[in-house]
Scaffold this active site. Structure first.
Site, mmCIF file in Angstrom:
data_model
loop_
_atom_site.group_PDB
_atom_site.id
_atom_site.type_symbol
_atom_site.label_atom_id
_atom_site.label_comp_id
_atom_site.label_asym_id
_atom_site.label_seq_id
_atom_site.Cartn_x
_atom_site.Cartn_y
_atom_site.Cartn_z
ATOM 1 N N SER A 214 0.828 -1.200 0.000
ATOM 2 C CA SER A 214 0.000 0.000 0.000
ATOM 3 C C SER A 214 0.860 1.247 0.000
ATOM 4 C CB SER A 214 -0.881 -0.025 1.240
ATOM 5 O OG SER A 214 -2.095 0.625 0.980
ATOM 6 N N GLY A 252 -3.001 -0.316 -3.929
ATOM 7 C CA GLY A 252 -1.795 0.160 -3.263
ATOM 8 C C GLY A 252 -1.221 1.446 -3.826
ATOM 9 N N GLY A 296 -7.985 1.668 -3.560
ATOM 10 C CA GLY A 296 -8.836 2.129 -2.464
ATOM 11 C C GLY A 296 -8.405 3.524 -2.071
ATOM 12 N N CYS A 369 -6.817 9.280 26.276
ATOM 13 C CA CYS A 369 -5.949 9.093 27.434
ATOM 14 C C CYS A 369 -4.726 8.250 27.079
ATOM 15 C CB CYS A 369 -6.729 8.444 28.558
ATOM 16 S SG CYS A 369 -8.132 9.464 29.008
ATOM 17 N N TYR A 399 -8.888 4.832 5.286
ATOM 18 C CA TYR A 399 -8.451 4.234 6.554
ATOM 19 C C TYR A 399 -8.534 5.236 7.704
ATOM 20 C CZ TYR A 399 -6.966 1.111 2.915
ATOM 21 O OH TYR A 399 -6.981 0.318 1.805
HETATM 22 C C1 LIG Z 1 -6.127 -3.075 1.035
HETATM 23 C C2 LIG Z 1 -6.274 -3.766 -0.260
HETATM 24 C C3 LIG Z 1 -6.478 -3.026 -1.422
HETATM 25 C C4 LIG Z 1 -6.478 -1.523 -1.450
HETATM 26 O O1 LIG Z 1 -5.281 -0.980 -1.074
HETATM 27 P P1 LIG Z 1 -5.052 0.606 -1.221
HETATM 28 O O2 LIG Z 1 -3.709 0.832 -0.670
HETATM 29 O O3 LIG Z 1 -6.130 1.257 -0.426
HETATM 30 O O4 LIG Z 1 -5.186 0.914 -2.676
HETATM 31 C C5 LIG Z 1 -6.664 -3.722 -2.603
HETATM 32 N N1 LIG Z 1 -6.663 -5.073 -2.633
HETATM 33 C C6 LIG Z 1 -6.478 -5.808 -1.527
HETATM 34 C C7 LIG Z 1 -6.500 -7.280 -1.633
HETATM 35 C C8 LIG Z 1 -6.280 -5.188 -0.308
HETATM 36 O O5 LIG Z 1 -6.076 -5.932 0.784
#
Ligand SMILES: *Cc1c(COP(=O)(O)O)cnc(C)c1O
Length: 440
Positions: A214, A252, A296, A369, A399
């Site tokens: 990622s 990623g 993502g 805390c 995230y």
């Molecule tokens: C987390 C994940 C993604 C997305 O990763 P990003 O860094 O948010 O683009 C895509 N495929 C799998 C299998 C993942 O676990």
């Protein structure tokens, strides 16, 4: 003045922060603080950019852009994903339920996870989820058995670890894969998984999958993974005298978090990946498979800004006469755990007014805390920041809300979509009553 990355595309600063035509002050006045503010048009444009780039570089071989729902998911986002023509990468029953609640086409869902429950597998198969990505030998048996009980044949991919570890600006190509996900190519597990899947009458093996990490900024990691996967496609062709039609190269893709950084460009990275895929397929004399990807963070991360209200400040004397100013905001590690979890870095600005004060060495901290409840460890911010001011932290879309928690019984913030000068609630703020309702 228009703000550049890491602020969302329609952000500007004119006496105060304005996102898609709505001021930070107006947002907090109407919806409270802290607040996740998502720039809807930016989201749609980013999603569409991936779709277009995949089509442009792979043409008839373009598969699906699956939005990785774990980065941030709610009902409205699922609707956006659908209208942008993307599929959804889900990895739990909960994520599938969000999709089902707004009638997202199950055939456009790909189910991931290294330990999917029987119930999740059953839900996926009976609702018609398009693809299940297999992660273990136990799962091959389990999915085959449930598909057979339900009288269907399920399309599956195999998640492989290609011996590539990618982190931001470097990647390491290794033979051994010390991680929980997938079947390793180097050890031969991947090949045995292919054979095990082929032996199941209730499964159709459509292809191979890999996700190398990622927040990656260089294409080499994807290229090495693609090369290793394509070599396996060739081995499959030689052995079974047929070709697997699909390759999913995961997500990623990196984004800007700090001023001066810039997000990876979909058109560039897919140009690089398509060149490798095409040349490796030619070398192996293979037809180019359908290529899918799973961004993502790159789609949702830059679209969202968190707004916080300052509650207290204090100055601490450091060694050698230096001073650090602690600025405490009304959220923290419950709405953004990434800095505490893995040292993620963010920037921030004073959002509700223009300050002419000199900047001072500051630390932006939450209200939890824990000494480690730090949003930004070190940042220059105007010296006159005071209780009641608003602080904006950009690039919190991925995230952030999806990893939010209730530490200290703090209710999780609302999510507001802004577009063309209008703001609307798309996930309401959690209330204390929501939390109390769980206890018996
Ligand atoms: C987390 C994940 C993604 C997305 O990763 P990003 O860094 O948010 O683009 C895509 N495929 C799998 C299998 C993942 O676990």
């Amino acid at each position: 003045m228009k703000l550049s990355e890491p602020y969302s595309a329609n952000s500007s600063f004119n006496e105060e922060l304005v996102i898609a035509g709505v001021s930070a002050t107006a947002l907090v006045k109407e919806f409270g603080s802290p607040l996740f503010v998502i720039d809807e048009q930016d989201f749609m444009e980013r999603a569409t950019a991936w779709r277009k780039a995949l089509d442009k570089h792979f043409g008839a071989h373009a598969g699906t852009v699956y939005y990785a729902g774990k980065s941030f998911l709610n009902k409205e986002v699922v609707r956006w994903v659908n209208s942008a023509g993307l599929g959804l990468d889900a990895c739990s029953g909960g994520e599938m339920a969000v999709a089902a609640s707004v009638d997202f086409p199950p055939s456009h869902i790909e189910l991931h996870g290294n330990n999917k429950s029987e119930a999740e597998i059953r839900t996926a198969i009976s609702s018609g989820v398009g693809t299940i990505v297999m992660d273990s030998f136990h799962e091959i048996e389990r999915v085959a058995r449930i598909a057979s009980e339900l009288g269907t044949i399920q399309k599956v991919l195999l998640r492989l670890t290609a011996g590539v570890e990618a982190h931001t600006h470097e990647f390491i190509s290794t033979a051994h894969e010390d991680q929980k996900f997938g079947f390793s190519i180097a050890s031969g597990a991947a090949w045995r998984a292919i054979e095990a899947t082929m032996a199941e009458k209730s499964l159709t093996l459509a292809g191979l999958h890999s996700h190398i990490g990622s927040q990656i900024f260089i294409s080499e990691g994807f290229e090495v993974a693609a090369t290793r996967l394509i070599a396996l496609l060739a081995k499959y062709r030689d052995h079974f005298d047929a070709q697997l039609p699909e390759l999913d190269l995961g997500g990623g893709y990196g984004i800007a978090y700090l001023p001066g950084e810039s997000s990876l460009v979909p058109d560039d990275v897919l140009a690089d990946i398509s060149a490798i895929v095409k040349s490796e397929c030619a070398k192996q004399n293979l037809a180019i498979p359908k290529i899918s990807i799973e961004p993502g963070r790159h789609i949702v991360g830059p679209t969202t800004t968190t707004l916080y209200e300052v509650g207290t400040t204090k100055n601490v004397e450091l060694d050698a006469g230096a001073t650090r100013r602690y600025i405490s905001i009304d959220g923290g590690m419950s709405d953004n755990i990434r800095p505490s979890l893995y040292g993620a870095k963010y920037t921030a600005l004073l959002a509700n007014r223009l300050s002419t004060s000199d900047v001072v060495n500051s630390r932006l901290v939450g209200k939890h805390c824990e000494t480690g409840d730090i949003v930004i460890r070190e940042i220059d911010l105007p010296g006159d920041i005071t209780p009641g001011d608003l602080i904006a932290v950009p690039a919190t879309g991925a995230y952030g809300r999806s990893m939010a928690n209730n530490y200290n019984h703090i209710p999780r913030p609302a999510v507001i979509a802004v577009k063309d000068g209008k703001a609307r609630l798309i996930t309401r703020r959690e209330s204390i009553n929501d939390l109390l309702a769980l206890d018996i």
